[in-house]
Motif scaffolding. Structure first.
Motif, PDB file in Angstrom:
ATOM      1  N   PHE A 119     -50.565  40.473  43.718  1.00 51.90           N
ATOM      2  CA  PHE A 119     -50.723  41.404  42.601  1.00 51.90           C
ATOM      3  C   PHE A 119     -51.794  40.928  41.620  1.00 51.90           C
ATOM      4  N   GLY A 161     -43.590  47.653  46.037  1.00 51.77           N
ATOM      5  CA  GLY A 161     -44.869  47.028  46.323  1.00 51.77           C
ATOM      6  C   GLY A 161     -45.055  46.698  47.792  1.00 51.77           C
ATOM      7  N   GLU A 163     -47.235  37.270  51.283  1.00 56.94           N
ATOM      8  CA  GLU A 163     -46.589  37.584  50.007  1.00 56.94           C
ATOM      9  C   GLU A 163     -47.520  38.354  49.076  1.00 56.94           C
ATOM     10  N   GLU A 164     -46.949  39.249  48.269  1.00 62.96           N
ATOM     11  CA  GLU A 164     -47.730  40.061  47.342  1.00 62.96           C
ATOM     12  C   GLU A 164     -48.216  39.211  46.166  1.00 62.96           C
ATOM     13  N   THR A 170     -54.714  44.696  50.501  1.00 63.21           N
ATOM     14  CA  THR A 170     -55.180  43.340  50.186  1.00 63.21           C
ATOM     15  C   THR A 170     -55.483  42.506  51.422  1.00 63.21           C
ATOM     16  N   LYS A 216     -47.836  44.577  50.945  1.00 65.48           N
ATOM     17  CA  LYS A 216     -48.899  43.669  51.388  1.00 65.48           C
ATOM     18  C   LYS A 216     -49.713  44.444  52.411  1.00 65.48           C
ATOM     19  N   SER A 217     -50.334  45.507  51.928  1.00 60.03           N
ATOM     20  CA  SER A 217     -50.877  46.527  52.829  1.00 60.03           C
ATOM     21  C   SER A 217     -52.159  46.078  53.517  1.00 60.03           C
ATOM     22  N   CYS A 248     -49.845  48.533  43.512  1.00 61.47           N
ATOM     23  CA  CYS A 248     -48.874  48.274  44.584  1.00 61.47           C
ATOM     24  C   CYS A 248     -49.406  48.690  45.949  1.00 61.47           C
ATOM     25  N   SER A 306     -40.557  44.375  41.560  1.00 65.11           N
ATOM     26  CA  SER A 306     -40.536  43.320  42.571  1.00 65.11           C
ATOM     27  C   SER A 306     -39.262  43.352  43.398  1.00 65.11           C
ATOM     28  N   SER A 337     -40.557  47.237  51.159  1.00 63.53           N
ATOM     29  CA  SER A 337     -41.356  48.002  50.200  1.00 63.53           C
ATOM     30  C   SER A 337     -40.551  49.081  49.501  1.00 63.53           C
TER      31      SER A 337
END
Length: 486
Positions: A385, A257, A382-383, A292, A259-260, A288, A234, A455
């Motif tokens: 996961f 990681g 925000e990620e 999303t 937020k692709s 990762c 993270s 990232s």
């Protein structure tokens, strides 16, 4: 507490592996299986003392390993890969019990990739070279010198695969290693220590220590004898590691990681687009690289959504040991709480759940797709996961690129289009370390891997890995001046 536990019939030593020997710790932590919450065992919990011992063992072993020939280092890495393949089934079931990922994936993809990581960097080492070049008659010769002890801190979502992704090039380069696996999934790292020792890796070249970041991790990353730190995890933890390493100017490689985005254009093959979108639920969303953020052109959004729902709702969620299961549990109670917190806050802010949006029994979270989300919403920025995707629409290429790039991250991007010209235009503008066009998760170790923005820092893979794990040297030799011949 016992020094060994048995998981799915496999005996695992729970102690630290330091200097070629098992070392007990005064305290332990509990390792739980995400499948059913059962206790797998009590694991040695290291602190500053274990960190000092492990770095000391790596420091002591470094001169001998650095002086070992490339050919011999490569041979030992291949021998470790042989050991992985011999114990593939054991590694697969232990990893599934420990982190909840699909057993079929571990058997068919992940554990074979573990062996491939080791073999690839062994072979790349033997071919590693830079052609000599001339400057005003002087010869320039570039070499890769081992840097020293390396601290490698690895995540829980693909524990052994991501560990060997770092361990293999570090060892191939002639460095010694202190590996700290994530405390939520430490077991296969312990088995790797056994496999490496059996393969003939000298004592102290690979050390495996277990514990919490605040207790042992900080002591490792601040140690003045550590010459490289590689971390996957993270952003907040990476900032802490960077601050810790700054006192010694220790070089860092960080994969943090993202937020692709996954962009679907009106000329896309919609069946392919849906297949790729549903694939983002792989490993219960704990990937990762996952795309999303589904960004779909307005003209095909309704049909895309209909097909997506039809396919996603047919996924089978359950015990990851079952061959028929498509989605297993998330790794830990804290992770499920985090995922659900993101979703519930999004729903409270007006997001609409197309599917999912809720917890299930245990650590299982329903595959979720949220729409009616603003670009500046937390769920978009925000990620998470976890198995949570968002869907937004765009009107044209410019808007698609703007939305795709409008986060703090830049790890990967996927786009689906039938127009090669569009693919070229869009990919040239995307901020991402990896871009997939009409495909997803096609990976080659000779390609650079890493992220932009938050990232990450640096690139791994092929020669890029050796550039990080080595001190590059250029030797310039004059054409004259020799007084001795022969």
């Amino acid at each position: 507490m016992p020094d060994k536990i048995t998981v799915a019939g496999v005996s695992i030593d729970t102690r630290q592996w330091i200097g070629g020997a098992r070392v007990a710790s005064a305290e332990t932590f509990t390792d739980l299986s995400p499948i059913d919450g059962s206790v797998l065992g009590e694991i040695a919990r290291g602190g500053p003392g274990e960190a000092e011992a492990a770095v000391g063992a790596a420091r002591e072993a470094f001169p001998g390993w650095a002086a070992t020939s490339r050919k011999e280092r490569a041979r030992i890495l291949h021998a470790i890969a042989d050991g992985v393949e011999e114990r593939l089934e054991e590694l697969a079931i232990v990893e599934t019990m420990d982190n909840g990922a699909l057993l079929r994936s571990h058997r068919r993809g992940v554990m074979p990739r573990v062996a491939h990581n080791l073999r690839f960097f062994a072979d790349w080492l033997l071919a590693l070279d830079h052609e000599d070049f001339e400057t005003r008659g002087h010869r320039n010769h570039v070499s890769w010198d081992p840097a020293g002890p390396c601290v490698l801190i690895t995540p829980w979502n693909a524990p052994l695969m991501l560990a060997t992704w770092k361990v293999a090039p570090a060892l191939a380069a002639g460095n010694t290693v202190v590996l700290k696996p994530a405390e939520w999934s430490p077991l296969t790292a312990s088995l790797l220590a056994d496999i490496a020792a059996a393969a003939g890796l000298p004592a102290g070249v690979l050390n495996v220590v277990q514990g919490y970041g605040a207790e042992i991790g900080d002591a490792l990353t601040a140690h003045p004898d550590v010459r490289r730190i590689s971390f996957t995890g993270s952003v907040p933890t990476a900032k802490r590691i960077a601050a810790s390493a700054a006192g010694n100017l220790t070089p860092l490689s960080l994969e943090l990681g993202g937020k692709s985005p996954l962009l679907v254009f009106t000329d896309a093959d919609l069946d392919l687009a849906v297949d790729l979108a549903v694939e983002q639920y792989d490993n219960a969303g704990q990937v990762c690289l996952a795309g999303t953020r589904l960004l779909v052109e307005e003209s095909v959004a309704e049909e895309f959504t209909r097909r997506f729902v039809d396919k996603a709702t047919r996924l089978s969620q359950g015990d990851p040991r079952d061959e028929a299961t498509d989605i297993g549990p998330n790794v830990h109670p804290r992770q499920v709480e985090k995922i659900d917190g993101f979703v519930q806050r999004a729903l409270a802010a007006g997001a609409r759940p197309v599917i999912g949006g809720h917890r299930k029994d245990g650590l299982y979270y329903a595959p979720t797709l949220l729409t009616d989300v603003a670009q500046d919403a937390e769920i978009v920025q925000e990620e998470v996961f976890g198995p949570v995707l968002t869907l937004q629409t765009f009107g044209d290429e410019d808007e698609a690129v703007r939305l795709a790039n409008d986060t703090r991250f830049g790890l990967a991007a996927t786009l689906v289009t039938g127009d090669p010209g569009r693919a070229e235009r869009v990919t040239a503008q995307l901020v991402a370390g990896t871009v997939w066009v009409n495909c997803f998760f096609v990976r080659d170790l000779q390609a650079p891997f890493g992220g932009s923005r938050l990232s990450g820092v640096g690139r791994e893979g092929g020669t890029w890995s050796f550039d990080f794990y080595c001190d590059l040297k250029n030797t310039v030799t004059a054409p004259k001046g020799w007084t001795h011949h022969g």
